[in-house]
Design a protein around this motif. Sequence first.
Motif, mmCIF file in Angstrom:
data_model
loop_
_atom_site.group_PDB
_atom_site.id
_atom_site.type_symbol
_atom_site.label_atom_id
_atom_site.label_comp_id
_atom_site.label_asym_id
_atom_site.label_seq_id
_atom_site.Cartn_x
_atom_site.Cartn_y
_atom_site.Cartn_z
ATOM 1 N N ARG A 93 0.849 -1.182 0.000
ATOM 2 C CA ARG A 93 0.000 0.000 0.000
ATOM 3 C C ARG A 93 0.887 1.234 0.000
ATOM 4 O O ARG A 93 2.128 1.126 0.107
ATOM 5 C CB ARG A 93 -0.924 0.015 1.219
ATOM 6 C CG ARG A 93 -0.202 -0.195 2.543
ATOM 7 C CD ARG A 93 -1.064 0.174 3.744
ATOM 8 N NE ARG A 93 -2.392 -0.367 3.706
ATOM 9 C CZ ARG A 93 -2.778 -1.496 4.319
ATOM 10 N NH1 ARG A 93 -1.873 -2.209 4.969
ATOM 11 N NH2 ARG A 93 -4.017 -1.907 4.281
ATOM 12 N N SER A 94 0.281 2.404 -0.148
ATOM 13 C CA SER A 94 1.031 3.652 -0.104
ATOM 14 C C SER A 94 1.421 3.940 1.335
ATOM 15 O O SER A 94 0.559 4.203 2.178
ATOM 16 C CB SER A 94 0.183 4.797 -0.668
ATOM 17 O OG SER A 94 0.825 6.038 -0.457
ATOM 18 N N ARG A 95 2.709 3.894 1.627
ATOM 19 C CA ARG A 95 3.149 4.098 3.006
ATOM 20 C C ARG A 95 2.854 5.502 3.502
ATOM 21 O O ARG A 95 2.401 5.696 4.634
ATOM 22 C CB ARG A 95 4.656 3.819 3.116
ATOM 23 C CG ARG A 95 5.025 2.363 2.916
ATOM 24 C CD ARG A 95 6.508 2.153 3.103
ATOM 25 N NE ARG A 95 6.876 0.757 2.904
ATOM 26 C CZ ARG A 95 8.132 0.300 3.000
ATOM 27 N NH1 ARG A 95 9.113 1.145 3.272
ATOM 28 N NH2 ARG A 95 8.384 -0.973 2.807
ATOM 29 N N SER A 96 3.118 6.493 2.660
ATOM 30 C CA SER A 96 2.892 7.875 3.087
ATOM 31 C C SER A 96 1.422 8.119 3.384
ATOM 32 O O SER A 96 1.072 8.730 4.404
ATOM 33 C CB SER A 96 3.391 8.842 2.009
ATOM 34 O OG SER A 96 2.748 8.590 0.770
ATOM 35 N N THR A 145 -2.780 0.579 -5.633
ATOM 36 C CA THR A 145 -1.504 0.708 -4.943
ATOM 37 C C THR A 145 -0.664 -0.540 -5.192
ATOM 38 O O THR A 145 -1.236 -1.647 -5.295
ATOM 39 C CB THR A 145 -1.721 0.920 -3.434
ATOM 40 O OG1 THR A 145 -0.464 1.087 -2.778
ATOM 41 C CG2 THR A 145 -2.442 -0.259 -2.796
ATOM 42 N N PRO A 146 0.652 -0.383 -5.340
ATOM 43 C CA PRO A 146 1.380 0.894 -5.402
ATOM 44 C C PRO A 146 1.287 1.529 -6.785
ATOM 45 O O PRO A 146 1.153 0.829 -7.784
ATOM 46 C CB PRO A 146 2.815 0.483 -5.094
ATOM 47 C CG PRO A 146 2.914 -0.924 -5.609
ATOM 48 C CD PRO A 146 1.559 -1.551 -5.380
ATOM 49 N N SER A 186 3.056 4.621 -9.455
ATOM 50 C CA SER A 186 4.336 5.293 -9.707
ATOM 51 C C SER A 186 4.066 6.623 -10.395
ATOM 52 O O SER A 186 3.431 6.655 -11.451
ATOM 53 C CB SER A 186 5.256 4.424 -10.571
ATOM 54 O OG SER A 186 4.643 4.148 -11.817
#
Length: 208
Positions: free
Chosen positions: A6-9, A108-109, A111
């Motif tokens: 998943r998107s960490r941020s 996700t993810p 780019s």
Amino acid sequence: MKQTYRSRSAFVMAWFWLAFVAFNVYDLISKYTGKASMVALAVLAVLTVVVYVVALRPATVLTEHELVGRNPLRTTRVPWAAIDDVTVSHAISVHHSGGDGGVLRLWTPMSSARERAKAQRRGMPSQRRRGRFATEPTVSRAEQAAQEALAGRTHADWVGDQIRERAEAARRRTGEQPQVQVRTAWAYDVIAAGVVALALVVAAIVVP
């Protein structure tokens, strides 16, 4: 082995938001002032649903038997042997022998153009400046091969490779056929959260 991407941020920011909401909900309940508190609670509920939908829920899960694409409003389960191809651009697209037009677009993810440009620069040989003249650093063949392999590749490319490898391994197994067809279900957790948020909005309107 189960792997979740998943998107960490977005995930970290969402949990910061949840902590902020928890503190404010406690404060609003302990110092309840009528309509003003209800309106604040309704606003927090609506924003929390939005944050959950776009930041917490989306995930790509690789299990032993299938790929699970958890998008904001739906969850799609694709058996490995049902995957025909995987393409990666801005997002990962999984082509499969199932419904939804045969393509599952993973949230996700992803780019971005900036991330891909950074990956391109990472794969280029660097230069060091010694004294008055620029010289090339000494790079072994293994390091050079690693740089070429990583040139232009992002996290989405790497996850796409993992999905492709698992699908190819499943198809190579003797007599392997998809035991379970591609399944898509609505995100009932999002629906439940939306109903709660709507109830708070209605309550904020009717409370004098």
